[in-house]
Design a protein around this motif. Structure first.
Motif, PDB file in Angstrom:
ATOM      1  N   ALA C  45     -19.169 -14.083  13.246  1.00 13.78           N
ATOM      2  CA  ALA C  45     -19.381 -12.666  13.001  1.00 13.78           C
ATOM      3  C   ALA C  45     -19.891 -12.416  11.591  1.00 13.78           C
ATOM      4  CB  ALA C  45     -18.072 -11.920  13.214  1.00 13.78           C
ATOM      5  N   PRO C  46     -20.801 -11.456  11.440  1.00 13.76           N
ATOM      6  CA  PRO C  46     -21.203 -11.070  10.086  1.00 13.76           C
ATOM      7  C   PRO C  46     -20.012 -10.429   9.379  1.00 13.76           C
ATOM      8  CG  PRO C  46     -22.038  -9.484  11.686  1.00 13.76           C
ATOM      9  CD  PRO C  46     -21.416 -10.608  12.465  1.00 13.76           C
ATOM     10  N   ARG C  47     -19.944 -10.573   8.079  1.00 17.53           N
ATOM     11  CA  ARG C  47     -18.817 -10.015   7.329  1.00 17.53           C
ATOM     12  C   ARG C  47     -19.313  -9.265   6.116  1.00 17.53           C
ATOM     13  NH1 ARG C  47     -15.383 -15.613   8.028  1.00 17.53           N
ATOM     14  NH2 ARG C  47     -15.989 -15.742  10.215  1.00 17.53           N
ATOM     15  N   PRO C  48     -18.568  -8.261   5.713  1.00 19.51           N
ATOM     16  CA  PRO C  48     -18.975  -7.545   4.505  1.00 19.51           C
ATOM     17  C   PRO C  48     -18.744  -8.436   3.294  1.00 19.51           C
ATOM     18  CG  PRO C  48     -16.853  -6.748   5.285  1.00 19.51           C
ATOM     19  CD  PRO C  48     -17.349  -7.718   6.298  1.00 19.51           C
ATOM     20  N   PRO C  49     -19.537  -8.250   2.239  1.00 21.30           N
ATOM     21  CA  PRO C  49     -19.371  -9.124   1.072  1.00 21.30           C
ATOM     22  C   PRO C  49     -18.004  -8.932   0.401  1.00 21.30           C
ATOM     23  CG  PRO C  49     -20.979  -7.377   0.660  1.00 21.30           C
ATOM     24  CD  PRO C  49     -20.621  -7.281   2.081  1.00 21.30           C
ATOM     25  N   VAL C  50     -17.450 -10.044  -0.076  1.00 22.68           N
ATOM     26  CA  VAL C  50     -16.193 -10.019  -0.834  1.00 22.68           C
ATOM     27  C   VAL C  50     -16.473 -10.789  -2.122  1.00 22.68           C
ATOM     28  CG1 VAL C  50     -13.847 -10.938  -0.903  1.00 22.68           C
ATOM     29  CG2 VAL C  50     -14.695  -9.927   1.186  1.00 22.68           C
ATOM     30  N   GLY C  51     -16.063 -10.267  -3.251  1.00 26.01           N
ATOM     31  CA  GLY C  51     -16.329 -10.954  -4.518  1.00 26.01           C
ATOM     32  C   GLY C  51     -15.679 -12.324  -4.592  1.00 26.01           C
ATOM     33  N   ASP C  52     -16.015 -13.088  -5.621  1.00 28.19           N
ATOM     34  CA  ASP C  52     -15.458 -14.432  -5.783  1.00 28.19           C
ATOM     35  C   ASP C  52     -13.981 -14.406  -6.139  1.00 28.19           C
ATOM     36  OD1 ASP C  52     -17.864 -15.531  -5.232  1.00 28.19           O
ATOM     37  OD2 ASP C  52     -18.512 -15.643  -7.338  1.00 28.19           O
ATOM     38  N   VAL C  55      -8.149 -12.457  -5.846  1.00 24.85           N
ATOM     39  CA  VAL C  55      -6.987 -11.695  -6.315  1.00 24.85           C
ATOM     40  C   VAL C  55      -7.440 -10.311  -6.774  1.00 24.85           C
ATOM     41  CG1 VAL C  55      -5.074 -11.619  -7.958  1.00 24.85           C
ATOM     42  CG2 VAL C  55      -5.835 -13.817  -7.029  1.00 24.85           C
ATOM     43  N   GLU C  56      -8.540 -10.314  -7.492  1.00 22.29           N
ATOM     44  CA  GLU C  56      -9.081  -9.059  -8.006  1.00 22.29           C
ATOM     45  C   GLU C  56      -9.529  -8.142  -6.858  1.00 22.29           C
ATOM     46  OE1 GLU C  56      -9.209  -7.423 -10.641  1.00 22.29           O
ATOM     47  OE2 GLU C  56     -10.611  -5.928  -9.825  1.00 22.29           O
ATOM     48  N   THR C  57     -10.281  -8.719  -5.924  1.00 20.28           N
ATOM     49  CA  THR C  57     -10.755  -7.904  -4.797  1.00 20.28           C
ATOM     50  C   THR C  57      -9.579  -7.339  -4.005  1.00 20.28           C
ATOM     51  OG1 THR C  57     -12.658  -9.367  -4.615  1.00 20.28           O
ATOM     52  CG2 THR C  57     -12.279  -7.885  -2.786  1.00 20.28           C
ATOM     53  N   PHE C  58      -8.629  -8.232  -3.689  1.00 17.66           N
ATOM     54  CA  PHE C  58      -7.469  -7.773  -2.931  1.00 17.66           C
ATOM     55  C   PHE C  58      -6.763  -6.630  -3.660  1.00 17.66           C
ATOM     56  CE2 PHE C  58      -2.886  -7.744  -2.588  1.00 17.66           C
ATOM     57  CZ  PHE C  58      -2.733  -7.434  -1.254  1.00 17.66           C
ATOM     58  N   SER C  59      -6.493  -6.857  -4.940  1.00 15.82           N
ATOM     59  CA  SER C  59      -5.718  -5.873  -5.707  1.00 15.82           C
ATOM     60  C   SER C  59      -6.433  -4.535  -5.772  1.00 15.82           C
ATOM     61  CB  SER C  59      -5.479  -6.357  -7.141  1.00 15.82           C
ATOM     62  OG  SER C  59      -4.918  -7.629  -7.122  1.00 15.82           O
ATOM     63  N   SER C  60      -7.720  -4.582  -6.039  1.00 16.79           N
ATOM     64  CA  SER C  60      -8.404  -3.303  -6.196  1.00 16.79           C
ATOM     65  C   SER C  60      -8.506  -2.592  -4.850  1.00 16.79           C
ATOM     66  CB  SER C  60      -9.771  -3.490  -6.851  1.00 16.79           C
ATOM     67  OG  SER C  60     -10.631  -4.152  -5.971  1.00 16.79           O
ATOM     68  N   GLU C 139     -10.789  -8.785   1.909  1.00 20.33           N
ATOM     69  CA  GLU C 139     -11.789  -7.893   2.501  1.00 20.33           C
ATOM     70  C   GLU C 139     -11.315  -6.445   2.600  1.00 20.33           C
ATOM     71  OE1 GLU C 139     -12.413  -8.953   6.593  1.00 20.33           O
ATOM     72  OE2 GLU C 139     -13.830  -7.323   6.930  1.00 20.33           O
ATOM     73  N   SER C 140     -10.122  -6.250   3.131  1.00 20.44           N
ATOM     74  CA  SER C 140      -9.659  -4.886   3.379  1.00 20.44           C
ATOM     75  C   SER C 140      -8.437  -4.533   2.542  1.00 20.44           C
ATOM     76  CB  SER C 140      -9.343  -4.708   4.869  1.00 20.44           C
ATOM     77  OG  SER C 140      -8.420  -5.696   5.288  1.00 20.44           O
ATOM     78  N   GLY C 141      -7.997  -5.457   1.689  1.00 16.62           N
ATOM     79  CA  GLY C 141      -6.779  -5.203   0.929  1.00 16.62           C
ATOM     80  C   GLY C 141      -5.576  -5.088   1.836  1.00 16.62           C
ATOM     81  N   SER C 142      -5.376  -6.090   2.695  1.00 19.00           N
ATOM     82  CA  SER C 142      -4.291  -6.024   3.673  1.00 19.00           C
ATOM     83  C   SER C 142      -3.315  -7.175   3.488  1.00 19.00           C
ATOM     84  CB  SER C 142      -4.840  -6.111   5.103  1.00 19.00           C
ATOM     85  OG  SER C 142      -5.895  -5.210   5.293  1.00 19.00           O
ATOM     86  N   ILE C 143      -2.020  -6.842   3.592  1.00 20.46           N
ATOM     87  CA  ILE C 143      -0.960  -7.848   3.627  1.00 20.46           C
ATOM     88  C   ILE C 143      -0.750  -8.235   5.083  1.00 20.46           C
ATOM     89  CG2 ILE C 143       1.547  -8.061   3.423  1.00 20.46           C
ATOM     90  CD1 ILE C 143       0.369  -8.106   0.724  1.00 20.46           C
ATOM     91  N   VAL C 144      -0.545  -9.518   5.350  1.00 22.71           N
ATOM     92  CA  VAL C 144      -0.255  -9.926   6.723  1.00 22.71           C
ATOM     93  C   VAL C 144       1.201 -10.368   6.811  1.00 22.71           C
ATOM     94  CG1 VAL C 144      -0.860 -11.488   8.609  1.00 22.71           C
ATOM     95  CG2 VAL C 144      -2.639 -10.678   7.035  1.00 22.71           C
TER      96      VAL C 144
END
Lengths: 476, 265, 229
Positions: C45-52, C55-60, C139-144
Motif C-alpha cells: 500500500a502507498p503510505r503518507p510520508p513520515v520523517g526520519d 520519536v519526533e514525528t510520533f510526539s508531534s 504516521e498517525s501518532g497512535s499508541i498500540v
C-alpha cells in the motif's frame, strides 16, 4: 426504520424555516469543509491513498464470497459466532434471541447505522429490554426520540440549549445547572458510566470486518464503542456484508482516507479491533462474541448497476459538501441515510415508490463525487435512479411528457428553430416593462421563487443567418 | 484569393460553435461575443444550422432513449470540425463527459462519441488551454468596477475551468476578480432541479447572492447561461441590483449591453 | 424445518446471492490458488510520508490533539516522574492502577513511596492508570495497546487519567509495521487491539470539540530510552 421519504418536500420546507437548524447547518458546512481540506492538504499523496483504498474495496467486493467465508471461519476459530440476516427483521430477531438467551435486562449500544437501518432498538425495547445509546449524539436523539440527522454526527441538528433542555427533562439534575458544553458532557459521562457498568449485553456496529483475523474494527473518538465491547457479558456486533476487508492492513489503508474525509482529523482518538470472547487469562472482555451480518438488498446491489455504492465507507463527507443536504438537513430525507449517499441507498433499500423524490433532490453539482474518498460516482447513480423512476412511471406526468416532447423536438431542427423564434419574441413582449417575466405557465416552479429574465428577442441562429446573408451580399 | 492566403486560412483551426439552446433563445449577444473571441484567437468559426440542444434536460431526467438520439445528431453535425466550442460548461460537459457514457457499448457510436468528446471545449478553457490566447496589452480597461466570479459546477468539475476565465479577464480587460466565499458552491440551478424543487433552489441561490454581496461585488460573472439566469432572476425578484453577466461578453468588452437582470423599458 | 436449518438456509441464500453476483466479475478470482497468487503479487500500500526521526514525528502528531508527551532519560526515573506528574503537591497517596506487566513491575517503585500501586483490572472509580505501550505508530501518532493480563482493556478506557509508558524503539513508522509486530508477538490475535491517538472526545454538542466523554480525560505519554544501561 419506517421511511418517510415521500414527505421530502414538506419536510425540507419546514427545515429551511427552522432558524436553529439553519444556524447549525451553516456551522457544519463551513467547519467540516475547512477541516477536511486542511487535513488533506497535509497529506501529499492523498490521491494515491484514495486510489489504493478504492482498489482494496473493489478487489474485496469482486471476491466477497471468499472473504465473507474467511471472516466467518476466523470468527468461529476465535470462539465467536456468526449469524446471517437477509432482512432487517432477521437481524432484529437474531439479536433479540441472543439477548434473551443471555437473560439480558439492560443493553448498551454504540453507534450503528445498521441498527438504525433495521430499527433494532424498538424491537429490543418492545421485548422489555432497556436499551441505552452511548455515543453522545445517539444518546441525545434517543432522549429526543428522533432519528439521526447525520451519519456520523447523529445529533448535529440539536443546538446546545436544546440538549440542555433534554437533559433537564430526562436527568435528575437537582440544583445543578448545565451551561457549557463541558457541563453537558460531564453530565452524560456520569449517567452513561452507570449504564456501561451495569449492561448485560453490548451492541456495536463495525467499520470493518477483518476476514483474516475475525475481528471487527471500530473507529470512534469517544471510546464508547470500546466500553460497550469490553464490559458487558455478551458483545454483539451488527454489520452489513460489504464491510469486510481481507486483512488488518487493508483496514488501515481505508482508515487513511476515512478519517480525514469524515472529521478532518488525521485519525480518531480510538481505532479498535475486537474479536472473540475473552481469552484464557484475560481479566476482562465478554464471555460471548457474536457478529450478525446483514444483507438487506446488498447482494442485489452487488449484482447490478449500483455495485459501486458498496464501496461507500460512511465518512459522510458527501453530506457535508452537498448543497441540498446543508440546506435541508438530514431529517428531511425521511429515513436513515441522508444526503447524496442516502438518496442512492434509500430507494434501493426501501423501494422506489416512497423514495423516488430523493434522487431528484440533487442539482447535479458533482461535489459529492469530487470529495468522495472512495470514488463513488454518486451523480451518475442518482441520474440512473431518475431513469428507473421514469421507467416505473413515477415521474410526475407533466414533467414526463413535457420533457419527452422537448427531446423529440430537438430532433426536428426546422420546427425547433421556428418554435424558438416564436418563443423568444413572445417572452420579449411579456417582459418588456420589467425586463423580466414574473410568471410562466410551463415550469412554473421556476417563477415561484425567481423571475425569468427577458430574452433579447431574436434567436442567435436567426441573427447569425441574417448577418451572414448581409455579409455575403456585401461581398458581391 | 491568392494561394498564400488560402494556406493561411487552412492553418487556422475550424471551430464548430455549439451555441446552446439558452444562448440561442435568451442571449444571442453571448454567441456573438464568443464568435468574436474565437476569431481574435485565430479560429475560423462556423455555426451549423441543424443544431438544437445537447439533450441534457432529458438525460438528467432519465430519458436515455431520446438523449441517445439527440447525442447521435450532435455527433453527426459536429464531427467534421477541428474543435467544438461551447460558451457553457454544462453543455460542453454533456458532450465531452456524458455522451461517451450514454453511447458506451453501442458499436460505431461509442468511438465517435469519444472522438468528439476529445475535441469539445468550454469557451474560456479552449481560448486559454488550446489556443494560448493572450493580448500583448489589455484591449480595454474595465477595472473600474468590482467583479466576482461564480464557478459554475459543470464548468469547474467536468471541464476543469477555474483559472482560465480569470486569466483572460486580467489579460484582455484588466479585470481582477474579487473572490466571494463559496465560489465553487452550486447556485441552485441544476437544470430542471430549479423548477422541480424551487424552495431548495431558492435557498441555495440566496446563499450565493449573500456571498456576492459580502464580497462587495457590482457584477457577477459566470460561464453558464442557466446559472446566470437563475442568479439574475432571483436577484430581480429580490429587487437587488448586482449585475449578472456572461464572461464571454465581458471578455469581448461588451459592458454596454444590458445585464441579464437588466431593467425593462 | 428446525431453527438451525432456517439459519443455514439464510446463510446459503446470502452467500449464493454474492457468488452469483461476483462470478462473472473480471476481478473475481475463482480458485484459492488464484487468490494466493494475487496476494503474493499484490503491491504494498502507498503510505503518507513520515520523517526520519520517528520519536519526533510520533510526539508531534499525538500532541496535535490534546495529548501530552514527555521524554525521560532513563527508565529508573519513571516512578519519581509519575509521582510528580500525578501528585497534588500535598503528601497524599496516589493510587495507580496497572496490569500485570513485568516491565512495569521491574521499575524502582521504592523511589516514589507516595504511589500506591494496585495491580488489577481498572474499575469505574479509578483515577489514574498506567500502561506500557506494545508499540506506537509515528504516521498517525497512535499508541498500540493489546488486551490481556499485562493491560486489561478496562484500564485503557475507565480511568480518568491515562499514563502510557513507551520505549523509543517501539515506535514504528506505519500501521502496517504495527500489524507486523502484532503478528510476530503471539500465536493468535489478542481479543482487543487498540490504536489510541488522544483522550476521549466528542463533537456531538454544538459541533464543539470537548475532551473526556467516556474514557480518559487526559492522555500522557512518557517516552523512555529502550536500553536502560
Amino acid at each position: 426504520m419506517e421511511s418517510k421519504s415521500s414527505e421530502f418536500l414538506a419536510r425540507s420546507s419546514e427545515a429551511m424555516r427552522d432558524e436553529h437548524l439553519q444556524s447549525v447547518l451553516n456551522k457544519l458546512r463551513a467547519g467540516l469543509e475547512y477541516k477536511r481540506k486542511a487535513a488533506i492538504l497535509k497529506i501529499p499523496n492523498f490521491e494515491e491513498l484514495k486510489e489504493h483504498a478504492r482498489a482494496v474495496k473493489d478487489h474485496t467486493l469482486a471476491n466477497l464470497d471468499h472473504y465473507l467465508e474467511e471472516f466467518e471461519s476466523s470468527v468461529i476459530e476465535s470462539g465467536g459466532h456468526v449469524h446471517w440476516a437477509r432482512t432487517s427483521a432477521d437481524l432484529n430477531r437474531i439479536a433479540l434471541e441472543i439477548c434473551q438467551k443471555a437473560g439480558a435486562l439492560r443493553v448498551t449500544k454504540s453507534k450503528s447505522m445498521i441498527a438504525e437501518e433495521t430499527g433494532l432498538n424498538t424491537v429490543l425495547e418492545e421485548a422489555g429490554i432497556e436499551v441505552t445509546e452511548t455515543d453522545l449524539g445517539e444518546y441525545i436523539i434517543q432522549l429526543a426520540e428522533e432519528p439521526p440527522s447525520h451519519i456520523i454526527g447523529p445529533a448535529i441538528h440539536k443546538t446546545k440549549q436544546q440538549v440542555i433542555d433534554l437533559f433537564k427533562n430526562h436527568h435528575d439534575l437537582g440544583e445543578r445547572e448545565l451551561e457549557s458544553v463541558k457541563s453537558i458532557v460531564d453530565e452524560a459521562r456520569k449517567v452513561l458510566r452507570d449504564k456501561f457498568c451495569n449492561a448485560d449485553v453490548g451492541i456495536t456496529g463495525a467499520n470493518f470486518l477483518v476476514a483474516e483475523t475475525g475481528r471487527i474494527g471500530l473507529v470512534t473518538n469517544e471510546g464508547n464503542g470500546d466500553l460497550t465491547a469490553t464490559l458487558p457479558r455478551v458483545h454483539i456486533a451488527v454489520a452489513s456484508i460489504e464491510k469486510v476487508v481481507p486483512t488488518p492492513e487493508d483496514a488501515s489503508a481505508l482508515l487513511r482516507v476515512l478519517v480525514p474525509s469524515a472529521t478532518g482529523q488525521p485519525i480518531t482518538s480510538y481505532v479498535s479491533f475486537f474479536g472473540g470472547p475473552r481469552k484464557q487469562g484475560d481479566p476482562d472482555g465478554p464471555e460471548e462474541f457474536h457478529v450478525i451480518l446483514l444483507d438487506n438488498n446488498r447482494t442485489d446491489m452487488l449484482a447490478g448497476e449500483f455495485r459501486d455504492m458498496l464501496r461507500c465507507i460512511r465518512c459522510a463527507t458527501c453530506l457535508n459538501h452537498c448543497p441540498v443536504y446543508t440546506s435541508v438537513g438530514g431529517h428531511a430525507y425521511g429515513w436513515v441515510y441522508p444526503g447524496p449517499m442516502g438518496s442512492v441507498l434509500t430507494p434501493l433499500m426501501t423501494g422506489m415508490g416512497k423514495a423516488h423524490l430523493l434522487p431528484n433532490a440533487c442539482s447535479s453539482c458533482g461535489r459529492c463525487e469530487e470529495v468522495c474518498p472512495m470514488g463513488v460516482p454518486l451523480p451518475d447513480m442518482l441520474r440512473q435512479l431518475r431513469t428507473i423512476e421514469r421507467e416505473q412511471g413515477l415521474t410526475p406526468a407533466g414533467w414526463r411528457w413535457g420533457l419527452t416532447a422537448f427531446m423529440k423536438l430537438l430532433q426536428h431542427p426546422r420546427i425547433y428553430h421556428l418554435g424558438a423564434r416564436w418563443t423568444t419574441a413572445a417572452l420579449k413582449r411579456m417582459g418588456k416593462k420589467r425586463g423580466s417575466i414574473a410568471s410562466i405557465p410551463v415550469g412554473s416552479g421556476w417563477t415561484k421563487v425567481r423571475e425569468l429574465p427577458s430574452p433579447e428577442g431574436r434567436t442567435f441562429q436567426d441573427l447569425w443567418r441574417q448577418k451572414n446573408r448581409k455579409g455575403a451580399s456585401g461581398n458581391e | 484569393m491568392t494561394k498564400k492566403s488560402d494556406d493561411q486560412k487552412n492553418s487556422k483551426p475550424l471551430v464548430g460553435l455549439f451555441i446552446t439552446c439558452l444562448v440561442d433563445l435568451m442571449r444571442p449577444s453571448v454567441g456573438f461575443a464568443t464568435v468574436e473571441l474565437l476569431e481574435q484567437a485565430g479560429c475560423r468559426v462556423e455555426v451549423p444550422e441543424e443544431q438544437t440542444c445537447c439533450g441534457k434536460p432529458g438525460y438528467n431526467s432519465g430519458d436515455l432513449a431520446n438523449a441517445r438520439d439527440v447525442a447521435k445528431r450532435v455527433i453527426e453535425i459536429f464531427e467534421p470540425y477541428d474543435y467544438v466550442v461551447v460558451p457553457s460548461g454544462s453543455c460542453a460537459g454533456m458532450i465531452s463527459r456524458h455522451y461517451p457514457k450514454l453511447l458506451a457499448g453501442i458499436p460505431r457510436w461509442e468511438n465517435r462519441a469519444e472522438v468528439l468528446a476529445e475535441k469539445c471545449f468550454e469557451l474560456t478553457g479552449f481560448l486559454t488551454d488550446v489556443m494560448g490566447f493572450t493580448a500583448p496589452a489589455p484591449l480595454s480597461d474595465l477595472s473600474g468596477r468590482t467583479f466576482t466570479y461564480h464557478d459554475t459546477c459543470t464548468g469547474l468539475r467536468e471541464m476543469r475551468v477555474k483559472a482560465q476565465p480569470r486569466q483572460l479577464l486580467r489579460n484582455l480587460r484588466n479585470v481582477e476578480i474579487t473572490e466571494m466565499k463559496g465560489t465553487e458552491e452550486c447556485c441552485g440551478f441544476g437544470g430542471t432541479f430549479a423548477a422541480k424543487m424551487p424552495d431548495i433552489s431558492r435557498h441555495m441561490v440566496d446563499a450565493k447572492i449573500r456571498r456576492a454581496e459580502d464580497a462587495g461585488a457590482q457584477i457577477i460573472l459566470g460561464g453558464d447561461m442557466g446559472c446566470l439566469m437563475n442568479i439574475a432572476g432571483r436577484m430581480k425578484r429580490l429587487g437587488k441590483d448586482i449585475e449578472v453577466r456572461h464572461v464571454a461578453e465581458v471578455l469581448a468588452g461588451r459592458l454596454d449591453i444590458p445585464a441579464i437582470n437588466g431593467k425593462g423599458e | 424445518m428446525n431453527e438451525q436449518d432456517v439459519r443455514k438456509q439464510d446463510r446459503e441464500k446470502i452467500l449464493g446471492g454474492v457468488r452469483s453476483a461476483v462470478r462473472k466479475d473480471p476481478g473475481h478470482l475463482a480458485s484459492v490458488e488464484d487468490l494466493a497468487k494475487y496476494w503474493k503479487s499484490r503491491p504494498s500500500a502507498p503510505r503518507p510520508p513520515v520523517g526520519d526521526d520517528l520519536v519526533e514525528t510520533f510526539s508531534s502528531r499525538i500532541q496535535e490533539f490534546a495529548s501530552t508527551v514527555v521524554r525521560l532519560d532513563s527508565l529508573e526515573a519513571v516512578p519519581r516522574y509519575i509521582a510528580e506528574y500525578a501528585g497534588t503537591g500535598e503528601d497524599e497517596n496516589i493510587t495507580l492502577v496497572t496490569g500485570e506487566d513485568p516491565r512495569l513491575e521491574n521499575l524502582p517503585w521504592d523511589t516514589a513511596p507516595e504511589i500506591r500501586r494496585e495491580v488489577r483490572k481498572a474499575e469505574r472509580t479509578d483515577n489514574i492508570g498506567l500502561s506500557q505501550a506494545f508499540c506506537a505508530v509515528a504516521e498517525s501518532g497512535s499508541i498500540v495497546l493489546l488486551s490481556g493480563k499485562a493491560d486489561p482493556t478496562s484500564n485503557d478506557f475507565l480511568v480518568d487519567r491515562h499514563i502510557i509508558l513507551l520505549a523509543e524503539d517501539d515506535i514504528v513508522p506505519y500501521h502496517e509495521d504495527a500489524w507486523k509486530r502484532i503478528r510476530e508477538a503471539g500465536s493468535s490475535m489478542p481479543r482487543a487491539v487498540n490504536f489510541i491517538s488522544g483522550p476521549s472526545s466528542t463533537g456531538d454538542v454544538d459541533l464543539t470539540l470537548q475532551v473526556g466523554v467516556h474514557g480518559p480525560r487526559t492522555l500522557h505519554v512518557v517516552i523512555v530510552p529502550s536500553n536502560p544501561s
